[in-house]
Design an enzyme around this catalytic site. Structure first.
Site, mmCIF file in Angstrom:
data_model
loop_
_atom_site.group_PDB
_atom_site.id
_atom_site.type_symbol
_atom_site.label_atom_id
_atom_site.label_comp_id
_atom_site.label_asym_id
_atom_site.label_seq_id
_atom_site.Cartn_x
_atom_site.Cartn_y
_atom_site.Cartn_z
ATOM 1 N N HIS A 75 40.307 45.368 -3.649
ATOM 2 C CA HIS A 75 41.469 44.872 -2.895
ATOM 3 C C HIS A 75 41.774 45.829 -1.749
ATOM 4 O O HIS A 75 41.939 47.028 -1.981
ATOM 5 C CB HIS A 75 42.710 44.799 -3.796
ATOM 6 C CG HIS A 75 42.688 43.660 -4.765
ATOM 7 N ND1 HIS A 75 43.806 43.241 -5.438
ATOM 8 C CD2 HIS A 75 41.682 42.853 -5.171
ATOM 9 C CE1 HIS A 75 43.491 42.220 -6.226
ATOM 10 N NE2 HIS A 75 42.200 41.979 -6.079
ATOM 11 N N TYR A 203 54.029 42.595 -5.457
ATOM 12 C CA TYR A 203 55.164 43.266 -6.089
ATOM 13 C C TYR A 203 56.417 42.626 -5.504
ATOM 14 O O TYR A 203 56.550 42.570 -4.286
ATOM 15 C CB TYR A 203 55.168 44.761 -5.746
ATOM 16 C CG TYR A 203 54.091 45.575 -6.433
ATOM 17 C CD1 TYR A 203 52.782 45.623 -5.938
ATOM 18 C CD2 TYR A 203 54.391 46.326 -7.575
ATOM 19 C CE1 TYR A 203 51.812 46.390 -6.558
ATOM 20 C CE2 TYR A 203 53.417 47.101 -8.203
ATOM 21 C CZ TYR A 203 52.138 47.128 -7.696
ATOM 22 O OH TYR A 203 51.171 47.887 -8.310
ATOM 23 N N PRO A 295 54.615 52.018 -15.102
ATOM 24 C CA PRO A 295 53.405 51.361 -14.593
ATOM 25 C C PRO A 295 53.489 50.882 -13.141
ATOM 26 O O PRO A 295 52.483 50.439 -12.589
ATOM 27 C CB PRO A 295 53.234 50.161 -15.535
ATOM 28 C CG PRO A 295 54.600 49.894 -16.069
ATOM 29 C CD PRO A 295 55.296 51.207 -16.133
ATOM 30 N N LYS A 299 49.306 54.202 -11.975
ATOM 31 C CA LYS A 299 48.661 55.515 -11.956
ATOM 32 C C LYS A 299 48.151 56.005 -13.310
ATOM 33 O O LYS A 299 47.369 56.967 -13.363
ATOM 34 C CB LYS A 299 49.655 56.572 -11.415
ATOM 35 C CG LYS A 299 49.959 56.431 -9.945
ATOM 36 C CD LYS A 299 48.804 56.964 -9.104
ATOM 37 C CE LYS A 299 48.826 56.424 -7.708
ATOM 38 N NZ LYS A 299 47.674 55.634 -7.336
ATOM 39 N N TYR A 387 49.219 55.058 -3.205
ATOM 40 C CA TYR A 387 48.769 53.950 -4.050
ATOM 41 C C TYR A 387 47.257 53.984 -4.239
ATOM 42 O O TYR A 387 46.766 53.828 -5.360
ATOM 43 C CB TYR A 387 49.215 52.617 -3.443
ATOM 44 C CG TYR A 387 49.129 51.464 -4.407
ATOM 45 C CD1 TYR A 387 50.162 51.186 -5.288
ATOM 46 C CD2 TYR A 387 48.003 50.646 -4.443
ATOM 47 C CE1 TYR A 387 50.086 50.130 -6.183
ATOM 48 C CE2 TYR A 387 47.916 49.591 -5.333
ATOM 49 C CZ TYR A 387 48.958 49.342 -6.208
ATOM 50 O OH TYR A 387 48.868 48.300 -7.096
HETATM 51 C C1 PHB Z 1 48.001 45.203 -13.955
HETATM 52 O O1 PHB Z 1 47.204 44.447 -13.376
HETATM 53 O O2 PHB Z 1 48.073 45.247 -15.188
HETATM 54 C C2 PHB Z 1 48.896 46.085 -13.161
HETATM 55 C C3 PHB Z 1 48.783 46.079 -11.786
HETATM 56 C C4 PHB Z 1 49.621 46.893 -11.028
HETATM 57 C C5 PHB Z 1 50.553 47.679 -11.648
HETATM 58 C C6 PHB Z 1 50.664 47.688 -13.026
HETATM 59 C C7 PHB Z 1 49.836 46.876 -13.793
HETATM 60 O O3 PHB Z 1 51.382 48.444 -10.895
#
Ligand code: PHB
Ligand code: APR
Length: 399
Positions: A75, A203, A295, A299, A387
Site C-alpha cells: 500500500h 482511518y 493498535p 506498530k 507510519y
Molecule cells: C489490521 O489490519 O488489523 C490493522 C490495520 C491498521 C491498524 C491496526 C490493525 O492500525
C-alpha cells in the site's frame, strides 16, 4: 527430570520468538522454542496485519519472504476520514517507503514452516514454565511437556512470551520500571467475507467514534469500531455491527465498505506499556513481553521484529567473538525505537478517538489537528514517516 542443553532458550512462539529462532538458526546458533498454546491456536489467532518496509525487508533478506512477496498487499497510502471528508496521505510519495498488508498469522505460519525445515526444536503445549538463575551464566527454563518435567540449560533466555507471559514478572520488581497508560476505550474487530471496497486503509473519526477499514486479501475485509474496553459482544449482533461501521466509515464522496458474512468477532482493550530495561542478567525481553502499543499506529508486530533483529545480532556477535557490547546496548537501542513508536501510537490514538475529554475545547482542538494533518504537506510527511517506520538502524529520538 530430563535436561536439555542449547545456546538460546526461547519462551513463546509468537512472531518474536519464531523470528528469533529463525535468525539464530541462520547464524548457526542453536535454540529451543517453547510455547504454551497449541500450534493451531497460535496460527489461527487473529491479530494485526500491517508490516513496515523494514519488517518486509527483514523477512525477505532472511529467506522467509517468498509468500509475503506473492500474497502481501503493498500500500502506497492511507485515507483519513475526518467527519465524512476522506483525504489520502500518499506515504510513498512523501517518504519513498510503503507498508504491506499481510496478516500476522500468515507471518507466524511462514515462520513455523521455516522452523520445521531447520530441524530445530519447537515445542507446543508446554505448561508450568518458569525461568531460573537469570544472573548466572547458565540460566535455566523449567517446564512440563507430556506430563514430564524438563529443564533447558542455556547461555541466554529470550522472553518472547507476550504481555501475559512469565518472563517479565520473573524479574525482581526493583530491577524493572513500568510505564503504563490504559485507554478508556477498546476496539471491536471483525473479519468479513467481503471484497475490500478501497485498495487502501481508511482511518475514520465520526461523532459516534473511531472506525477503521482494513483488509486481509482480495476477498476478506478487516474492520474495527471504537467501543468500551469491556464491551459485551453478545450485545452486538451482525446487523448492529454493520450499521455502526457504515455510519462511521462512509464518506461524503460516496465511499463505504462492502458488507458480507462476518466470520470472526473480538474485543481488545487498548494500552501503552513499557518495561525498562528490557534485560535482567541473561534474560532478554523482546516484543509484547516488554512493550505494548495501542493498535492505531499498527506498530506492535513491527516493534517486535526490530527488537529481534537487534537481539539476534547481539547474540551472534557474542558467540562469534565473546564480545558482549551489543548485548549490553540491546535494551537502550531497542527503547529508543520503542519510545518513538509509543509517542506515535499515543498520538494517533488520541487524535482519532472520541471523546478525548469532556471538555468541548478538546473536541474543537482535535478537529483542528485532523484538518492540519490531512492538509499540510509537512504534517502529512511527519505522520507518513512514522507510519511507514524508520529503518531499523535509525532512531530520531536517540543519540
Ligand atoms: C489490521 O489490519 O488489523 C490493522 C490495520 C491498521 C491498524 C491496526 C490493525 O492500525
Ligand atoms: N510459556 C510459553 N509460551 C507462552 C507463555 C508461557 N508461560 N506465555 C505466553 N506464551 C506465548 C503466547 O501463547 C504467544 O504465542 O508467547 C507468545 C507471545 O506471542 P505474541 O503475544 O504474539 O507476542 P510477540 O511475539 O511479542 O508479537 C508481537 O505484535 O501485533 C502485535 O500484539 C501483537 O502479538 C503481536 C505482537
Amino acid at each position: 527430570m530430563k535436561e536439555i542443553r542449547t545456546q538460546v532458550g526461547i519462551v513463546g512462539a509468537g512472531p518474536a520468538g519464531l523470528m528469533l529462532g529463525h535468525l539464530l538458526h541462520r547464524a548457526g546458533i542453536g535454540s529451543i522454542i517453547i510455547e504454551n498454546r497449541a500450534q493451531d491456536y497460535v496460527i489461527e489467532r487473529v491479530r494485526a496485519g500491517v508490516l513496515e518496509q523494514s519488517t518486509v525487508d527483514l523477512m525477505i533478506e532472511n529467506g522467509v519472504g517468498s509468500r509475503l512477496q506473492r500474497e502481501g498487499m503493498p500500500h502506497d497510502g492511507i485515507y483519513i476520514n475526518v467527519f465524512g471528508k476522506r483525504r489520502r496521505i500518499d506515504m510513498a510519495e512523501l517518504t519513498g517507503r510503503r507498508i504491506t498488508v499481510y496478516g500476522q498469522n500468515e507471518v507466524v505460519k511462514d515462520l513455523i514452516a521455516a522452523r520445521g525445515s531447520s530441524g530445530r526444536p519447537l515445542l507446543f503445549e508446554v505448561s508450568d514454565v518458569s525461568v531460573h538463575d537469570l544472573e548466572s551464566d547458565q540460566p535455566r527454563i523449567r517446564f512440563t511437556k507430556d506430563d514430564e518435567v524438563r529443564e533447558i540449560r542455556c547461555d541466554f533466555i529470550a522472553g518472547c512470551d507476550g504481555f501475559h507471559g512469565i518472563c517479565r514478572p520473573s524479574i525482581p520488581a526493583r530491577h524493572i520500571r513500568i510505564y503504563e497508560r490504559v485507554y478508556p476505550f477498546g476496539w471491536l474487530g471483525i473479519l468479513a467475507n467481503a471484497p475490500p471496497s478501497s485498495p487502501e486503509l481508511v482511518y475514520s473519526l465520526h461523532e459516534r467514534g473511531f472506525a477503521l477499514f482494513s483488509m486481509r486479501s482480495n476477498a476478506v475485509t478487516r474492520l474495527y469500531l471504537q467501543c468500551a474496553p469491556d464491551e459485551d459482544l453478545s450485545q452486538w449482533p451482525d446487523d448492529r455491527i454493520w450499521d455502526e461501521l457504515l455510519t462511521r466509515l462512509q464518506s461524503d464522496d460516496g465511499w463505504k465498505p462492502n458488507v458480507g458474512p462476518i466470520t470472526q468477532k473480538g474485543v481488545t482493550g487498548m494500552r501503552s506499556f513499557v518495561a525498562e530495561p528490557m534485560r535482567f542478567g541473561r534474560l532478554f525481553l523482546a516484543g509484547d513481553a516488554a512493550h505494548i502499543v495501542p493498535p492505531t499506529g499498527a506498530k506492535g508486530l513491527n516493534l517486535a521484529m526490530a527488537d529481534i533483529w537487534r537481539l539476534s545480532r547481539a547474540v551472534a556477535r557474542y558467540f562469534e567473538s565473546g564480545c558482549p557490547d551489543l548485548l549490553d546496548q540491546y535494551s537502550d537501542d531497542c527503547l529508543r525505537r520503542v519510545w518513538r513508536a509509543q509517542q506515535f501510537s499515543w498520538w494517533m490514538t488520541s487524535m482519532l478517538h472520541q471523546p478525548v475529554t469532556d471538555n468541548p475545547f478538546d473536541s474543537r482542538r482535535q478537529r483542528a489537528e485532523l484538518e492540519y494533518v490531512t492538509k499540510s504537506r509537512a504534517a502529512m510527511t511527519s505522520l507518513a514517516e512514522n507510519y511507514v517506520g524508520l529503518p531499523i538502524e535509525e532512531s530520531i529520538s536517540g543519540g
